[in-house]
Design a protein around this motif. Sequence first.
Motif, PDB file in Angstrom:
ATOM      1  N   ARG A  29      39.374  32.439  44.624  1.00  0.00           N
ATOM      2  CA  ARG A  29      40.412  31.561  44.062  1.00  0.00           C
ATOM      3  C   ARG A  29      40.393  31.598  42.543  1.00  0.00           C
ATOM      4  NH1 ARG A  29      38.533  27.880  48.030  1.00  0.00           N
ATOM      5  NH2 ARG A  29      37.538  26.634  46.406  1.00  0.00           N
ATOM      6  N   ALA A  30      39.198  31.607  41.980  1.00  0.00           N
ATOM      7  CA  ALA A  30      39.073  31.610  40.524  1.00  0.00           C
ATOM      8  C   ALA A  30      39.489  32.941  39.918  1.00  0.00           C
ATOM      9  CB  ALA A  30      37.627  31.292  40.128  1.00  0.00           C
ATOM     10  N   ALA A  31      39.372  34.028  40.693  1.00  0.00           N
ATOM     11  CA  ALA A  31      39.630  35.361  40.145  1.00  0.00           C
ATOM     12  C   ALA A  31      41.071  35.829  40.328  1.00  0.00           C
ATOM     13  CB  ALA A  31      38.685  36.380  40.797  1.00  0.00           C
ATOM     14  N   LEU A  32      41.825  35.228  41.240  1.00  0.00           N
ATOM     15  CA  LEU A  32      43.198  35.661  41.452  1.00  0.00           C
ATOM     16  C   LEU A  32      44.023  35.498  40.184  1.00  0.00           C
ATOM     17  CD1 LEU A  32      44.002  34.221  45.008  1.00  0.00           C
ATOM     18  CD2 LEU A  32      43.783  36.636  44.373  1.00  0.00           C
ATOM     19  N   ASP A  33      44.817  36.489  39.871  1.00  0.00           N
ATOM     20  CA  ASP A  33      45.648  36.480  38.673  1.00  0.00           C
ATOM     21  C   ASP A  33      46.672  35.344  38.771  1.00  0.00           C
ATOM     22  OD1 ASP A  33      47.361  36.933  36.569  1.00  0.00           O
ATOM     23  OD2 ASP A  33      47.701  39.050  37.011  1.00  0.00           O
ATOM     24  N   PRO A  34      46.559  34.304  37.909  1.00  0.00           N
ATOM     25  CA  PRO A  34      47.478  33.158  38.016  1.00  0.00           C
ATOM     26  C   PRO A  34      48.919  33.500  37.667  1.00  0.00           C
ATOM     27  CG  PRO A  34      46.139  32.974  36.028  1.00  0.00           C
ATOM     28  CD  PRO A  34      45.590  34.130  36.805  1.00  0.00           C
ATOM     29  N   ALA A  35      49.141  34.631  37.017  1.00  0.00           N
ATOM     30  CA  ALA A  35      50.516  35.044  36.717  1.00  0.00           C
ATOM     31  C   ALA A  35      51.218  35.576  37.966  1.00  0.00           C
ATOM     32  CB  ALA A  35      50.512  36.103  35.625  1.00  0.00           C
ATOM     33  N   LYS A  36      50.428  36.045  38.940  1.00  0.00           N
ATOM     34  CA  LYS A  36      51.004  36.625  40.156  1.00  0.00           C
ATOM     35  C   LYS A  36      50.843  35.739  41.374  1.00  0.00           C
ATOM     36  CE  LYS A  36      50.295  41.554  39.080  1.00  0.00           C
ATOM     37  NZ  LYS A  36      49.666  42.800  39.603  1.00  0.00           N
ATOM     38  N   TYR A  37      49.735  34.993  41.416  1.00  0.00           N
ATOM     39  CA  TYR A  37      49.377  34.319  42.650  1.00  0.00           C
ATOM     40  C   TYR A  37      49.079  32.829  42.445  1.00  0.00           C
ATOM     41  CZ  TYR A  37      48.672  39.181  44.047  1.00  0.00           C
ATOM     42  OH  TYR A  37      48.851  40.518  44.286  1.00  0.00           O
ATOM     43  N   GLU A  38      49.482  32.053  43.427  1.00  0.00           N
ATOM     44  CA  GLU A  38      49.078  30.654  43.526  1.00  0.00           C
ATOM     45  C   GLU A  38      48.106  30.546  44.697  1.00  0.00           C
ATOM     46  OE1 GLU A  38      50.813  26.253  44.752  1.00  0.00           O
ATOM     47  OE2 GLU A  38      52.214  27.908  44.368  1.00  0.00           O
ATOM     48  N   ALA A  39      46.855  30.239  44.405  1.00  0.00           N
ATOM     49  CA  ALA A  39      45.843  30.132  45.452  1.00  0.00           C
ATOM     50  C   ALA A  39      45.965  28.786  46.148  1.00  0.00           C
ATOM     51  CB  ALA A  39      44.447  30.298  44.864  1.00  0.00           C
ATOM     52  N   VAL A  40      46.074  28.825  47.464  1.00  0.00           N
ATOM     53  CA  VAL A  40      46.159  27.611  48.283  1.00  0.00           C
ATOM     54  C   VAL A  40      44.855  27.509  49.066  1.00  0.00           C
ATOM     55  CG1 VAL A  40      47.406  26.415  50.113  1.00  0.00           C
ATOM     56  CG2 VAL A  40      48.663  27.836  48.458  1.00  0.00           C
ATOM     57  N   ALA A  41      44.024  26.548  48.711  1.00  0.00           N
ATOM     58  CA  ALA A  41      42.694  26.433  49.309  1.00  0.00           C
ATOM     59  C   ALA A  41      42.750  25.742  50.670  1.00  0.00           C
ATOM     60  CB  ALA A  41      41.768  25.657  48.379  1.00  0.00           C
ATOM     61  N   LEU A  42      42.135  26.373  51.655  1.00  0.00           N
ATOM     62  CA  LEU A  42      41.946  25.777  52.971  1.00  0.00           C
ATOM     63  C   LEU A  42      40.492  26.005  53.377  1.00  0.00           C
ATOM     64  CD1 LEU A  42      45.195  26.945  54.780  1.00  0.00           C
ATOM     65  CD2 LEU A  42      44.579  24.572  54.306  1.00  0.00           C
ATOM     66  N   THR A  43      39.891  24.995  53.990  1.00  0.00           N
ATOM     67  CA  THR A  43      38.491  25.101  54.394  1.00  0.00           C
ATOM     68  C   THR A  43      38.348  24.690  55.846  1.00  0.00           C
ATOM     69  OG1 THR A  43      37.730  24.575  52.152  1.00  0.00           O
ATOM     70  CG2 THR A  43      36.135  24.319  53.943  1.00  0.00           C
ATOM     71  N   ILE A  44      37.611  25.486  56.605  1.00  0.00           N
ATOM     72  CA  ILE A  44      37.286  25.135  57.984  1.00  0.00           C
ATOM     73  C   ILE A  44      35.880  24.536  57.998  1.00  0.00           C
ATOM     74  CG2 ILE A  44      36.993  25.972  60.344  1.00  0.00           C
ATOM     75  CD1 ILE A  44      38.892  28.251  59.686  1.00  0.00           C
ATOM     76  N   LEU A  45      35.789  23.289  58.443  1.00  0.00           N
ATOM     77  CA  LEU A  45      34.499  22.607  58.495  1.00  0.00           C
ATOM     78  C   LEU A  45      33.668  23.113  59.668  1.00  0.00           C
ATOM     79  CD1 LEU A  45      35.744  18.973  57.783  1.00  0.00           C
ATOM     80  CD2 LEU A  45      34.729  20.581  56.155  1.00  0.00           C
ATOM     81  N   LEU A 306      37.589  49.477  38.534  1.00  0.00           N
ATOM     82  CA  LEU A 306      38.528  48.553  39.170  1.00  0.00           C
ATOM     83  C   LEU A 306      37.939  47.146  39.101  1.00  0.00           C
ATOM     84  CD1 LEU A 306      41.245  48.574  40.777  1.00  0.00           C
ATOM     85  CD2 LEU A 306      39.855  48.574  42.857  1.00  0.00           C
ATOM     86  N   THR A 307      38.556  46.283  38.306  1.00  0.00           N
ATOM     87  CA  THR A 307      38.006  44.944  38.122  1.00  0.00           C
ATOM     88  C   THR A 307      38.157  44.102  39.386  1.00  0.00           C
ATOM     89  OG1 THR A 307      40.055  43.919  37.346  1.00  0.00           O
ATOM     90  CG2 THR A 307      38.677  45.036  35.692  1.00  0.00           C
ATOM     91  N   TYR A 308      37.428  43.014  39.423  1.00  0.00           N
ATOM     92  CA  TYR A 308      37.471  42.088  40.559  1.00  0.00           C
ATOM     93  C   TYR A 308      38.893  41.570  40.812  1.00  0.00           C
ATOM     94  CZ  TYR A 308      35.820  37.968  43.290  1.00  0.00           C
ATOM     95  OH  TYR A 308      35.590  37.001  44.232  1.00  0.00           O
ATOM     96  N   PRO A 309      39.608  41.041  39.797  1.00  0.00           N
ATOM     97  CA  PRO A 309      40.995  40.617  40.045  1.00  0.00           C
ATOM     98  C   PRO A 309      41.895  41.757  40.502  1.00  0.00           C
ATOM     99  CG  PRO A 309      40.180  39.647  38.009  1.00  0.00           C
ATOM    100  CD  PRO A 309      39.169  40.678  38.430  1.00  0.00           C
ATOM    101  N   GLU A 310      41.685  42.963  39.963  1.00  0.00           N
ATOM    102  CA  GLU A 310      42.500  44.106  40.383  1.00  0.00           C
ATOM    103  C   GLU A 310      42.215  44.486  41.831  1.00  0.00           C
ATOM    104  OE1 GLU A 310      42.957  46.417  36.065  1.00  0.00           O
ATOM    105  OE2 GLU A 310      41.279  46.881  37.410  1.00  0.00           O
ATOM    106  N   LEU A 311      40.957  44.404  42.233  1.00  0.00           N
ATOM    107  CA  LEU A 311      40.600  44.692  43.621  1.00  0.00           C
ATOM    108  C   LEU A 311      41.302  43.715  44.560  1.00  0.00           C
ATOM    109  CD1 LEU A 311      38.896  46.055  45.856  1.00  0.00           C
ATOM    110  CD2 LEU A 311      37.041  44.462  45.265  1.00  0.00           C
ATOM    111  N   LEU A 312      41.255  42.425  44.231  1.00  0.00           N
ATOM    112  CA  LEU A 312      41.916  41.418  45.063  1.00  0.00           C
ATOM    113  C   LEU A 312      43.421  41.668  45.118  1.00  0.00           C
ATOM    114  CD1 LEU A 312      39.987  38.240  43.841  1.00  0.00           C
ATOM    115  CD2 LEU A 312      39.615  39.521  45.966  1.00  0.00           C
ATOM    116  N   ASP A 313      44.000  42.030  43.990  1.00  0.00           N
ATOM    117  CA  ASP A 313      45.432  42.309  43.936  1.00  0.00           C
ATOM    118  C   ASP A 313      45.792  43.450  44.897  1.00  0.00           C
ATOM    119  OD1 ASP A 313      48.171  42.243  42.549  1.00  0.00           O
ATOM    120  OD2 ASP A 313      47.524  44.291  42.132  1.00  0.00           O
ATOM    121  N   ARG A 314      44.992  44.487  44.920  1.00  0.00           N
ATOM    122  CA  ARG A 314      45.303  45.632  45.778  1.00  0.00           C
ATOM    123  C   ARG A 314      45.117  45.293  47.253  1.00  0.00           C
ATOM    124  NH1 ARG A 314      43.849  51.077  42.274  1.00  0.00           N
ATOM    125  NH2 ARG A 314      44.616  50.220  40.295  1.00  0.00           N
ATOM    126  N   LEU A 315      44.121  44.479  47.550  1.00  0.00           N
ATOM    127  CA  LEU A 315      43.932  44.061  48.939  1.00  0.00           C
ATOM    128  C   LEU A 315      45.117  43.232  49.420  1.00  0.00           C
ATOM    129  CD1 LEU A 315      40.139  43.082  48.922  1.00  0.00           C
ATOM    130  CD2 LEU A 315      41.167  45.159  49.884  1.00  0.00           C
TER     131      LEU A 315
END
Length: 331
Positions: A29-45, A306-315
């Motif tokens: 969530r912290a690494a996603l590019d905020p210009a491209k993505y809005e991270a929506v956090a969900l957690t399974i207890l 390939l940076t961490y945010p770039e890796l996430l972007d490609r995935l």
Amino acid sequence: MSGRLRVAVIGGGQNSEHEVSLASAASVRAALDPAKYEAVALTILRDGRWLGPDEQPLGTSTADSLAAALEVLANCDVMLPLLHGPRGEDGTLAALCELAGLPYVGAPVRAGALAMDKWATKRVAEAVGVRTAPGGLVTRNDLSTVVFDRPVVVKPLAAGSSFGVRLVRTAAELEPALRAALELDERVLVEHVVTGREVDVTVIDDPEHGRRVGPPLEILVNDGLFDTTTKYDGSAAFEIPARLTGAEVEELTDSALRVYDALGCRGLARVDFFLTSDGFVLNEVNTMPGMTAESQVPKMFAAEGLTYPELLDRLIRSALANGEVAAEAVG
């Protein structure tokens, strides 16, 4: 900031890797590019209920909570399920996404289920010519028949992060190791000890380059066993790229791709091997490995630029492309 894609980042889960998954989700969530993505956090207890983006429980029962979580997911463009282990990485969340028609990062249902089952993975790998360690399957009903005749490694079939894994050097250690593993899974794998270097490689579906294999990583440990403690106490070191000959890299890449394809993996998978005097021996396949910035997969690709945010972007872009193909096929 309009026009950003909403990415459901899911962490937690109902298994022994709950905390590991939470760390992966927070890091992503912290690494996603905020210009491209809005991270929506969900957690399974651990009890199966879901927490929403505001970290408040969704519903009072497990079923109500899942129904409420689906409403959140319906307003997302893609899902990034960062659950490691049963009821997550084993195809459970992939099935939920398939039913909801939501694109997602990672393995489809069948590949997740096969790769999570270490015994099934061995059978698939051997069928396509990739060697695995000799071993057998043990259930609770088999305990009285298991005989110690050599050092072995005992593993729960569907646990990750090396939870429940024990190196058994003596006959007296065998039954306690089996009983401990059976607390985590009803089936246990008992494998001959493999002597060799631990070398891992990751395969991703890169929207810009097609299927891509990252640089090999060697795990350097002091006592020879990369167990749960060693994975998270900082005592292990990674060497990237691993020091391999050209022929060894070719064999490693070919073996990883054969297993990846035979299991039906998609998105990404980390394929772990031992390099022995006779060549590579498959250890296991992780279809949703740890994904913090300090985890093996991001480090592998960072080593080749390939940076961490770039890796996430490609995935994510790969998942969206796969979702479009699936929608066209259904249509």
